[in-house]
Design an enzyme around this catalytic site. Structure first.
Site, short mmCIF file in Angstrom:
data_model
loop_
_atom_site.label_atom_id
_atom_site.label_comp_id
_atom_site.label_asym_id
_atom_site.label_seq_id
_atom_site.Cartn_x
_atom_site.Cartn_y
_atom_site.Cartn_z
N ARG A 196 -0.95 11.14 -21.16
CA ARG A 196 -2.08 10.20 -21.22
C ARG A 196 -2.81 10.12 -19.88
NH1 ARG A 196 1.92 5.55 -23.04
NH2 ARG A 196 2.81 7.47 -23.89
N LYS B 193 13.89 14.15 -17.82
CA LYS B 193 14.44 14.33 -19.16
C LYS B 193 15.88 14.82 -19.01
CE LYS B 193 10.06 15.58 -21.41
NZ LYS B 193 9.96 14.49 -22.39
#
Length: 523
Positions: A357, A282
């Site tokens: 996920r 990020k």
């Protein structure tokens, strides 16, 4: 909220709601030191003395009835009367949160005025959307009064409210106290910085907070076991294994109610205690606030706290919390790797910043196995999963169902409870497009975990992860036409897990309240 010590000596915030037998307490005092009145109309409060005081106040201060105000009120508990007006209650698009907003303003004024034991009086409106207005108002006070764990442990927290008196039954007050206890635990877990609430520290805090609760608890921490049983989760945490205080954990919790079990609820909670993005790092300030990426696991832990205090009969709850730090380093997993999930699915990594996920898929696979022999099972994943859900729905949670849950109208029924309890959700639908997005173009793997663009700019960015979770966890084998259909609902709470500042706002514990009442109301 006074503080108490857990077994490790750390400060834990508590707040208690106390039933008040009659309205006489407003005038007799009995230790109560303020009255907060939440009302949409001064003329319908129903207690003449309060109406007269409010009307007199309006003559000298036109804000009374328009904004939350404090009035000097001889004869009222503590001599303090706070009028907290409910605004836009007749607006057809408003919901019960207008009462919550008013209550928060009112309790803040009472606190700042020095009240430690305020009474809360909610002048309800006879509309179905406001049927839980009094309870929602009480819980809103708890949200307003919560202070960060780091602040409390540093000794900088306010000397604040001890308890809140409610004109309610003993049972109602006990229920709200238990709900708020769960929400406090969830806020502490979600809102605390990444070193204080690392994966091992999160697990320890859970175990301490749930000690003597009657829950069955265990923590998986051995690396060999984690890599064997939670291979996708372990890949996310691969770079964190080298740092002992950052190593992954899986917390397992189970509640079994008294009597014959009529329904089983199973929860997988995403607990990414810090998300650097991993090798897909990020950048441009996007890492700020990523210590809040554990809101799903936090909410599930809080839910079990509430349930353990109230002990509802006839239900069983099984939860697994995946706690991991998505670190960057020489050991970090990378895009293009193919990793076999617990369910035996070969997953090609599309982006290491789509790590949640992966954590959930292994948890769901374990729960799926237990669900096959459970009584009337429903499975859920709860996660701060995507930026897309925020782009799509703002501050609301989203529910995405498999076909079995859709046929059972799980999200529809949950949505009704969520709306009247002030935690509204949006319902999204799985489409064939969502399954198309997880096809590995090379055909070398069974699944592609994600594309390589931010979810916020990806079409159907919060829906298609549910398709991945169904496939990667083995739930695809438990659809409508299988011998063991299992209802599964994915709850993306990325937009609702916190409020206020985009990075450092207060955690909300959403969707704890909605889930609790859905489970109790379920038939």
């Amino acid at each position: 909220m006074p503080a108490m010590k857990n077994k490790k000596g750390k400060l834990m915030s508590v707040i208690k709601y106390v039933d008040v037998a009659s309205q006489e307490a407003i005038f007799e005092g009995n230790g109560w030191d303020a009255l907060v009145v939440v009302t949409a109309d001064l003329d319908t409060i129903g207690i003449e003395e309060i109406t007269l005081l409010a009307k007199h106040g309006q003559q000298v201060d036109q804000r009374v009835g328009r904004s939350a105000t404090l009035l000097f009120a001889p004869g009222i508990a503590g001599g303090r009367l706070v009028i907290a007006p409910v605004k836009k209650a007749c607006d057809e698009y408003e919901d019960v949160r207008v009462f919550a907003d008013a209550a928060r303003e009112g309790i803040q004024i009472a606190k700042e005025a020095g009240a430690k034991r305020p009474l809360l009086l909610v002048n309800e409106i006879g509309q179905s959307r406001y049927q839980q207005a009094a309870e929602v108002s009480a819980l809103a006070c708890g949200q307003q009064l919560w202070q960060a764990l780091e602040l409390r442990e540093a000794g900088g927290a306010d000397d604040t409210v001890e308890c809140i008196g409610l004109l309610s039954s003993v049972e109602q007050a006990a229920t709200l106290t238990a709900i708020e206890a769960g929400r406090i635990l969830a806020r502490d877990l979600c809102g605390t910085e990444p070193e204080r609430m690392s994966a091992p520290a999160f697990a320890d805090y859970c175990v301490a907070a749930l000690a003597d609760s009657g829950l069955t608890m265990s923590v998986v921490e051995d690396r060999d076991i984690l890599e064997r049983d939670y291979p996708l989760l372990s890949a996310v945490g691969r770079s964190s294994f080298a740092v002992s205080r950052h190593q992954p954990r899986v917390v397992k919790l189970e509640y079994v109610g008294a009597g014959e079990i009529e329904h089983t609820f199973m929860f997988a909670g995403k607990g990414v205690v810090y998300d650097t993005g991993g090798a897909d790092l990020k950048v441009a300030g996007a890492m700020a606030g990523m210590s809040r990426d554990k809101g799903g696991a936090a909410a599930v832990a809080g839910l079990l706290k509430t349930v353990s205090m109230l002990k509802p009969k006839g239900i069983r709850i099984v939860a697994e919390l995946g706690l991991v730090r998505n670190s960057i380093g020489s050991e970090a997993f990378v895009t293009d790797e193919i990793i076999t999930s617990h369910a035996g699915k070969r997953v090609r990594i599309g982006n290491t910043d789509a790590e949640g996920r992966l954590v959930l898929a292994d948890l769901l696979s374990h729960l799926r196995i237990k669900a096959q022999c459970a009584v009337k099972p429903e499975m859920y994943s709860v996660a701060t999963l995507t930026g897309h859900v925020v782009r799509c729905f703002g501050g609301y949670s989203a529910a995405v169902e498999n076909s079995v849950a859709k046929r059972a109208k799980v999200a529809e029924r949950m949505g009704k409870q969520a709306a009247i309890w002030g935690e509204p959700i949006e319902v999204s639908q799985l489409r064939r497009d969502d399954f198309s997005k997880i096809v590995d173009p090379s055909a070398a793997a069974d699944l592609l975990s994600s594309n390589n663009a931010p979810s916020s700019i990806t079409a159907r960015g919060h829906q298609y992860p549910a398709a991945f979770l169904i496939k990667a966890s083995g739930l695809e084998n438990h659809g409508l036409h299988s011998d063991t259909p299992i209802a599964y609902t994915h709850l993306d709470i990325a937009g609702s897990a916190t409020e206020g500042h985009p990075h450092y706002g207060s955690p909300t514990a959403t969707p704890l309240v909605a889930l609790f009442h859905y489970m109790l109301d379920n038939e």
